[in-house]
Design an enzyme around this catalytic site. Structure first.
Site, PDB file in Angstrom:
ATOM      1  N   HIS A   1      -5.247  -5.042  -1.992  1.00 33.94           N
ATOM      2  CA  HIS A   1      -6.051  -4.761  -0.809  1.00 33.94           C
ATOM      3  C   HIS A   1      -7.195  -5.743  -0.574  1.00 33.94           C
ATOM      4  O   HIS A   1      -8.052  -5.506   0.264  1.00 33.94           O
ATOM      5  CB  HIS A   1      -6.589  -3.326  -0.883  1.00 33.94           C
ATOM      6  CG  HIS A   1      -5.533  -2.302  -0.595  1.00 33.94           C
ATOM      7  ND1 HIS A   1      -4.540  -1.990  -1.494  1.00 33.94           N
ATOM      8  CD2 HIS A   1      -5.315  -1.528   0.496  1.00 33.94           C
ATOM      9  CE1 HIS A   1      -3.767  -1.060  -0.979  1.00 33.94           C
ATOM     10  NE2 HIS A   1      -4.204  -0.769   0.229  1.00 33.94           N
TER      11      HIS A   1
ATOM     12  N   SER B   1       0.843  -1.195   0.000  1.00 37.06           N
ATOM     13  CA  SER B   1       0.000   0.000   0.000  1.00 37.06           C
ATOM     14  C   SER B   1       0.882   1.251   0.000  1.00 37.06           C
ATOM     15  O   SER B   1       1.708   1.427  -0.885  1.00 37.06           O
ATOM     16  CB  SER B   1      -0.955  -0.048   1.198  1.00 37.06           C
ATOM     17  OG  SER B   1      -1.939   0.952   1.120  1.00 37.06           O
TER      18      SER B   1
ATOM     19  N   GLU C   1      -1.572  -2.428  -8.228  1.00 35.40           N
ATOM     20  CA  GLU C   1      -2.872  -2.615  -7.586  1.00 35.40           C
ATOM     21  C   GLU C   1      -3.350  -1.270  -7.068  1.00 35.40           C
ATOM     22  O   GLU C   1      -2.575  -0.318  -6.999  1.00 35.40           O
ATOM     23  CB  GLU C   1      -2.766  -3.624  -6.436  1.00 35.40           C
ATOM     24  CG  GLU C   1      -1.736  -3.288  -5.366  1.00 35.40           C
ATOM     25  CD  GLU C   1      -2.232  -2.368  -4.275  1.00 35.40           C
ATOM     26  OE1 GLU C   1      -3.467  -2.196  -4.157  1.00 35.40           O
ATOM     27  OE2 GLU C   1      -1.401  -1.814  -3.542  1.00 35.40           O
TER      28      GLU C   1
END
Length: 321
Positions: A294, A112, A228
Protein backbone atom coordinates in the site's frame (compact mmCIF):
# COMPACT_ATOMS: atom_id res chain seq x y z
CA UNK A 1 -0.14 -23.95 -13.15
CA UNK A 2 -1.39 -22.56 -16.46
CA UNK A 3 0.03 -19.18 -17.45
CA UNK A 4 -2.68 -17.06 -19.12
CA UNK A 5 -1.81 -15.65 -22.52
CA UNK A 6 0.32 -12.51 -22.30
CA UNK A 7 -1.13 -9.16 -23.29
CA UNK A 8 -0.23 -7.55 -26.58
CA UNK A 9 -1.07 -4.21 -28.15
CA UNK A 10 -4.64 -4.04 -29.35
CA UNK A 11 -5.93 -6.39 -26.64
CA UNK A 12 -9.06 -5.58 -24.66
CA UNK A 13 -8.77 -5.06 -20.90
CA UNK A 14 -12.03 -5.25 -18.97
CA UNK A 15 -12.42 -3.24 -15.77
CA UNK A 16 -14.62 -4.84 -13.08
CA UNK A 17 -15.38 -3.94 -9.47
CA UNK A 18 -15.46 -7.14 -7.37
CA UNK A 19 -14.80 -5.11 -4.23
CA UNK A 20 -15.54 -1.38 -4.01
CA UNK A 21 -17.30 0.50 -6.78
CA UNK A 22 -15.69 2.49 -9.56
CA UNK A 23 -18.06 5.26 -8.46
CA UNK A 24 -15.74 6.23 -5.59
CA UNK A 25 -13.09 7.35 -8.12
CA UNK A 26 -13.14 10.83 -9.60
CA UNK A 27 -14.15 11.33 -13.20
CA UNK A 28 -10.76 12.84 -13.98
CA UNK A 29 -9.02 9.90 -12.32
CA UNK A 30 -10.97 7.39 -14.40
CA UNK A 31 -10.14 9.26 -17.59
CA UNK A 32 -6.45 9.47 -16.67
CA UNK A 33 -6.21 5.74 -15.89
CA UNK A 34 -8.03 4.79 -19.10
CA UNK A 35 -5.83 7.06 -21.22
CA UNK A 36 -2.67 5.65 -19.66
CA UNK A 37 -3.72 2.08 -20.50
CA UNK A 38 -4.77 3.16 -23.98
CA UNK A 39 -1.34 4.73 -24.45
CA UNK A 40 0.11 1.27 -23.81
CA UNK A 41 -1.93 0.05 -26.76
CA UNK A 42 -4.93 -1.49 -24.98
CA UNK A 43 -8.65 -1.19 -25.60
CA UNK A 44 -10.33 -0.45 -22.24
CA UNK A 45 -13.91 -1.55 -21.51
CA UNK A 46 -15.99 -1.61 -18.32
CA UNK A 47 -18.31 -4.15 -16.72
CA UNK A 48 -21.96 -3.07 -16.79
CA UNK A 49 -22.19 -2.88 -12.99
CA UNK A 50 -18.92 -1.16 -12.10
CA UNK A 51 -20.59 2.09 -11.05
CA UNK A 52 -23.32 0.57 -8.89
CA UNK A 53 -22.69 1.86 -5.38
CA UNK A 54 -24.50 0.63 -2.27
CA UNK A 55 -24.38 1.44 1.45
CA UNK A 56 -20.82 0.06 1.68
CA UNK A 57 -19.55 1.55 -1.59
CA UNK A 58 -19.90 -1.78 -3.40
CA UNK A 59 -22.64 -3.63 -5.29
CA UNK A 60 -24.60 -6.83 -4.81
CA UNK A 61 -22.95 -10.23 -5.02
CA UNK A 62 -25.06 -10.96 -8.09
CA UNK A 63 -23.94 -7.79 -9.89
CA UNK A 64 -20.29 -8.34 -9.14
CA UNK A 65 -20.50 -11.98 -10.24
CA UNK A 66 -22.23 -10.98 -13.47
CA UNK A 67 -19.33 -8.71 -14.42
CA UNK A 68 -16.72 -11.29 -13.37
CA UNK A 69 -18.32 -14.11 -15.35
CA UNK A 70 -18.98 -11.97 -18.42
CA UNK A 71 -15.35 -10.80 -18.45
CA UNK A 72 -14.03 -14.37 -18.37
CA UNK A 73 -16.58 -15.64 -20.89
CA UNK A 74 -15.98 -12.85 -23.43
CA UNK A 75 -13.42 -14.13 -25.96
CA UNK A 76 -12.41 -10.56 -26.84
CA UNK A 77 -11.31 -9.81 -23.26
CA UNK A 78 -7.68 -10.76 -22.68
CA UNK A 79 -7.15 -9.33 -19.19
CA UNK A 80 -9.25 -8.19 -16.25
CA UNK A 81 -8.24 -5.32 -13.99
CA UNK A 82 -10.02 -4.59 -10.74
CA UNK A 83 -11.25 -1.04 -10.23
CA UNK A 84 -9.94 -0.71 -6.66
CA UNK A 85 -9.70 -2.72 -3.44
CA UNK A 86 -12.03 -2.72 -0.45
CA UNK A 87 -13.29 -5.27 2.04
CA UNK A 88 -15.64 -7.82 0.50
CA UNK A 89 -14.39 -9.72 -2.53
CA UNK A 90 -14.47 -12.89 -0.42
CA UNK A 91 -18.28 -12.68 -0.49
CA UNK A 92 -18.13 -13.87 -4.09
CA UNK A 93 -16.15 -17.05 -3.55
CA UNK A 94 -18.94 -19.62 -2.97
CA UNK A 95 -20.79 -18.44 -6.07
CA UNK A 96 -18.03 -18.13 -8.65
CA UNK A 97 -18.40 -20.43 -11.68
CA UNK A 98 -14.93 -21.94 -11.39
CA UNK A 99 -15.62 -24.31 -14.30
CA UNK A 100 -16.23 -21.30 -16.56
CA UNK A 101 -13.02 -19.65 -15.38
CA UNK A 102 -11.01 -22.86 -15.80
CA UNK A 103 -12.17 -23.12 -19.40
CA UNK A 104 -11.20 -19.49 -20.04
CA UNK A 105 -7.97 -18.74 -18.19
CA UNK A 106 -6.97 -15.12 -18.53
CA UNK A 107 -5.10 -12.43 -16.65
CA UNK A 108 -6.72 -11.14 -13.44
CA UNK A 109 -4.78 -8.37 -11.71
CA UNK A 110 -5.35 -6.35 -8.53
CA UNK A 111 -4.13 -6.18 -4.94
CA UNK A 112 -5.28 -5.49 -1.38
CA UNK A 113 -8.79 -6.99 -0.94
CA UNK A 114 -8.47 -8.68 -4.35
CA UNK A 115 -6.03 -11.07 -2.61
CA UNK A 116 -9.02 -13.22 -1.61
CA UNK A 117 -10.43 -13.51 -5.12
CA UNK A 118 -7.09 -13.94 -6.89
CA UNK A 119 -5.80 -16.66 -4.56
CA UNK A 120 -9.11 -18.52 -4.60
CA UNK A 121 -9.15 -18.55 -8.41
CA UNK A 122 -5.55 -19.76 -8.58
CA UNK A 123 -6.27 -22.49 -6.04
CA UNK A 124 -9.53 -23.66 -7.64
CA UNK A 125 -8.72 -23.17 -11.33
CA UNK A 126 -4.99 -23.92 -11.47
CA UNK A 127 -3.97 -20.82 -13.40
CA UNK A 128 -1.74 -17.89 -12.49
CA UNK A 129 -3.35 -14.70 -11.18
CA UNK A 130 -1.54 -11.47 -10.44
CA UNK A 131 -0.97 -9.20 -7.48
CA UNK A 132 -0.43 -5.82 -9.06
CA UNK A 133 -1.96 -2.44 -9.80
CA UNK A 134 -5.69 -1.82 -9.89
CA UNK A 135 -7.19 0.19 -12.71
CA UNK A 136 -7.23 3.09 -10.23
CA UNK A 137 -3.46 2.75 -9.75
CA UNK A 138 -2.92 4.04 -13.27
CA UNK A 139 -4.21 7.46 -12.19
CA UNK A 140 -0.91 8.05 -10.40
CA UNK A 141 1.62 10.32 -12.11
CA UNK A 142 4.72 10.20 -9.90
CA UNK A 143 6.39 6.75 -9.67
CA UNK A 144 4.18 5.45 -12.48
CA UNK A 145 7.19 4.46 -14.61
CA UNK A 146 8.31 1.74 -12.15
CA UNK A 147 4.78 0.44 -11.67
CA UNK A 148 4.14 0.28 -15.42
CA UNK A 149 7.52 -1.34 -16.13
CA UNK A 150 6.72 -4.33 -13.89
CA UNK A 151 3.14 -4.50 -15.17
CA UNK A 152 4.62 -4.93 -18.65
CA UNK A 153 7.34 -7.37 -17.55
CA UNK A 154 4.84 -9.63 -15.81
CA UNK A 155 1.80 -9.37 -18.09
CA UNK A 156 3.21 -8.63 -21.55
CA UNK A 157 6.65 -10.21 -21.81
CA UNK A 158 7.01 -13.99 -21.94
CA UNK A 159 10.43 -14.29 -20.36
CA UNK A 160 12.03 -14.48 -16.94
CA UNK A 161 12.71 -11.16 -15.22
CA UNK A 162 14.43 -9.82 -12.12
CA UNK A 163 12.75 -7.94 -9.28
CA UNK A 164 14.72 -4.83 -8.39
CA UNK A 165 14.05 -1.98 -5.96
CA UNK A 166 12.56 1.29 -7.09
CA UNK A 167 14.75 4.38 -6.76
CA UNK A 168 12.29 6.05 -4.39
CA UNK A 169 8.97 5.49 -2.71
CA UNK A 170 6.12 7.42 -1.14
CA UNK A 171 3.39 6.90 1.45
CA UNK A 172 1.40 10.03 0.78
CA UNK A 173 -2.21 10.43 -0.33
CA UNK A 174 -1.28 10.94 -3.98
CA UNK A 175 -4.89 10.43 -5.08
CA UNK A 176 -5.82 13.65 -3.26
CA UNK A 177 -2.91 15.78 -4.43
CA UNK A 178 -0.63 14.62 -7.24
CA UNK A 179 1.48 17.79 -7.09
CA UNK A 180 2.45 17.73 -3.41
CA UNK A 181 4.30 14.48 -2.80
CA UNK A 182 7.13 13.37 -0.54
CA UNK A 183 9.63 10.79 -1.76
CA UNK A 184 12.14 8.71 0.18
CA UNK A 185 15.03 6.53 -0.93
CA UNK A 186 14.21 2.85 -1.37
CA UNK A 187 16.16 0.12 0.39
CA UNK A 188 15.17 -3.55 0.41
CA UNK A 189 16.49 -5.09 3.63
CA UNK A 190 17.47 -8.63 4.63
CA UNK A 191 16.34 -10.07 7.95
CA UNK A 192 17.64 -13.60 7.27
CA UNK A 193 20.02 -14.61 4.48
CA UNK A 194 19.83 -17.54 2.12
CA UNK A 195 18.90 -18.75 -1.32
CA UNK A 196 15.99 -20.85 -2.54
CA UNK A 197 13.59 -21.51 -5.38
CA UNK A 198 9.85 -21.93 -4.92
CA UNK A 199 6.32 -20.94 -5.83
CA UNK A 200 5.02 -17.47 -4.92
CA UNK A 201 1.81 -17.27 -2.89
CA UNK A 202 0.46 -14.26 -1.06
CA UNK A 203 -0.82 -10.72 -1.10
CA UNK A 204 -2.53 -8.76 1.64
CA UNK A 205 -2.02 -10.70 4.88
CA UNK A 206 -5.27 -10.03 6.71
CA UNK A 207 -7.24 -10.74 3.52
CA UNK A 208 -5.38 -13.97 2.77
CA UNK A 209 -6.13 -15.13 6.32
CA UNK A 210 -9.86 -14.83 5.58
CA UNK A 211 -9.46 -17.94 3.42
CA UNK A 212 -8.16 -20.15 6.22
CA UNK A 213 -10.39 -23.15 6.83
CA UNK A 214 -12.11 -22.80 3.45
CA UNK A 215 -11.69 -24.65 0.17
CA UNK A 216 -10.36 -21.42 -1.34
CA UNK A 217 -7.18 -21.28 0.74
CA UNK A 218 -4.04 -21.96 -1.34
CA UNK A 219 -1.52 -24.51 -0.14
CA UNK A 220 1.36 -22.57 1.42
CA UNK A 221 3.42 -25.63 2.37
CA UNK A 222 6.94 -25.24 0.98
CA UNK A 223 5.94 -22.02 -0.76
CA UNK A 224 7.54 -18.58 -0.90
CA UNK A 225 5.18 -16.14 0.79
CA UNK A 226 4.90 -12.48 -0.18
CA UNK A 227 2.85 -10.52 2.35
CA UNK A 228 1.88 -6.93 3.03
CA UNK A 229 -0.66 -5.01 5.08
CA UNK A 230 -2.13 -1.53 5.06
CA UNK A 231 -2.45 1.42 7.43
CA UNK A 232 -5.24 -0.29 9.39
CA UNK A 233 -2.82 -2.86 10.81
CA UNK A 234 -0.75 -2.38 13.97
CA UNK A 235 2.32 -4.22 15.23
CA UNK A 236 0.06 -6.35 17.42
CA UNK A 237 -2.44 -7.28 14.72
CA UNK A 238 0.29 -7.93 12.15
CA UNK A 239 2.06 -10.21 14.65
CA UNK A 240 -1.15 -12.12 15.31
CA UNK A 241 -2.05 -12.45 11.64
CA UNK A 242 1.45 -13.59 10.66
CA UNK A 243 1.47 -16.19 13.43
CA UNK A 244 -1.90 -17.51 12.31
CA UNK A 245 -0.72 -17.94 8.72
CA UNK A 246 2.58 -19.57 9.67
CA UNK A 247 0.71 -22.08 11.83
CA UNK A 248 -1.08 -23.40 8.73
CA UNK A 249 2.19 -24.75 7.31
CA UNK A 250 4.98 -26.88 8.74
CA UNK A 251 7.47 -24.96 6.65
CA UNK A 252 7.78 -22.22 4.07
CA UNK A 253 10.76 -21.62 1.80
CA UNK A 254 11.09 -17.83 2.09
CA UNK A 255 9.22 -14.72 3.23
CA UNK A 256 9.01 -11.43 1.33
CA UNK A 257 7.40 -8.46 3.06
CA UNK A 258 6.05 -5.34 1.42
CA UNK A 259 6.82 -1.95 2.89
CA UNK A 260 4.52 -0.90 5.75
CA UNK A 261 2.59 2.34 5.74
CA UNK A 262 3.73 4.81 8.37
CA UNK A 263 0.32 4.97 10.07
CA UNK A 264 0.62 1.27 10.94
CA UNK A 265 3.52 2.04 13.34
CA UNK A 266 5.20 -1.20 12.24
CA UNK A 267 8.72 0.20 12.58
CA UNK A 268 11.87 -1.74 11.78
CA UNK A 269 12.34 -2.36 15.51
CA UNK A 270 8.78 -3.67 15.85
CA UNK A 271 9.13 -5.84 12.75
CA UNK A 272 12.34 -7.47 13.98
CA UNK A 273 10.70 -8.07 17.37
CA UNK A 274 7.83 -9.85 15.60
CA UNK A 275 10.01 -11.91 13.27
CA UNK A 276 12.35 -12.92 16.12
CA UNK A 277 9.48 -14.89 17.68
CA UNK A 278 9.47 -17.45 14.87
CA UNK A 279 12.48 -19.82 14.76
CA UNK A 280 11.62 -21.00 11.23
CA UNK A 281 12.19 -17.47 9.90
CA UNK A 282 15.83 -17.47 10.99
CA UNK A 283 16.73 -20.31 8.60
CA UNK A 284 15.06 -19.17 5.38
CA UNK A 285 15.51 -16.02 3.25
CA UNK A 286 13.47 -13.12 4.63
CA UNK A 287 13.46 -9.72 2.88
CA UNK A 288 11.41 -6.71 3.91
CA UNK A 289 10.55 -3.15 2.81
CA UNK A 290 9.93 -4.38 -0.73
CA UNK A 291 7.98 -2.58 -3.44
CA UNK A 292 4.55 -4.12 -3.12
CA UNK A 293 1.57 -3.33 -0.92
CA UNK A 294 0.00 0.00 0.00
CA UNK A 295 2.94 2.34 -0.50
CA UNK A 296 3.99 3.49 -3.97
CA UNK A 297 5.23 2.31 -6.38
CA UNK A 298 4.21 -1.36 -6.55
CA UNK A 299 5.46 -4.15 -8.76
CA UNK A 300 3.31 -6.90 -10.28
CA UNK A 301 3.83 -10.42 -8.92
CA UNK A 302 2.46 -13.70 -10.30
CA UNK A 303 0.54 -15.82 -7.79
CA UNK A 304 1.57 -19.42 -8.42
CA UNK A 305 4.72 -18.71 -10.46
CA UNK A 306 8.24 -19.88 -9.54
CA UNK A 307 10.83 -17.44 -8.21
CA UNK A 308 14.48 -17.82 -7.26
CA UNK A 309 15.87 -15.82 -4.35
CA UNK A 310 19.52 -15.16 -3.48
CA UNK A 311 19.94 -12.63 -0.68
CA UNK A 312 23.75 -12.57 -0.91
CA UNK A 313 23.56 -10.90 -4.30
CA UNK A 314 20.06 -9.49 -3.66
CA UNK A 315 18.83 -11.24 -6.77
CA UNK A 316 15.19 -12.24 -7.18
CA UNK A 317 14.23 -13.76 -10.51
CA UNK A 318 10.71 -14.69 -11.58
CA UNK A 319 10.83 -17.72 -13.87
CA UNK A 320 8.68 -18.00 -17.00
CA UNK A 321 8.18 -21.42 -18.54
Amino acid sequence: MIIPNKLKKGDEIRIIAPSRSLRILSGNGIQTAAKRLQALGFHVTFGKNVEVCDLQDSSSIEQRLEDLHEAFADKNVKAILTAIGGFNSNELLPYVDYALLTENPKILCGFSDITALANAISAKCNFITYSGPHFSSFQMDGLQAYQTAYFKKCLMEGQSFELQPSNEWSDDVWFLDQDDRTYEETEWKVYASGSTTGTLIGGNLCTLNLLQGTEYMPDIQERILFLEDDELTTPETFARDLTSLLQTSKSIKALLLGRFQKKSNVSEKQLHFILDKHPQLKNIPVIYDMDFGHTQPIMTLPIGREIRIDTKNMRLEVHEF
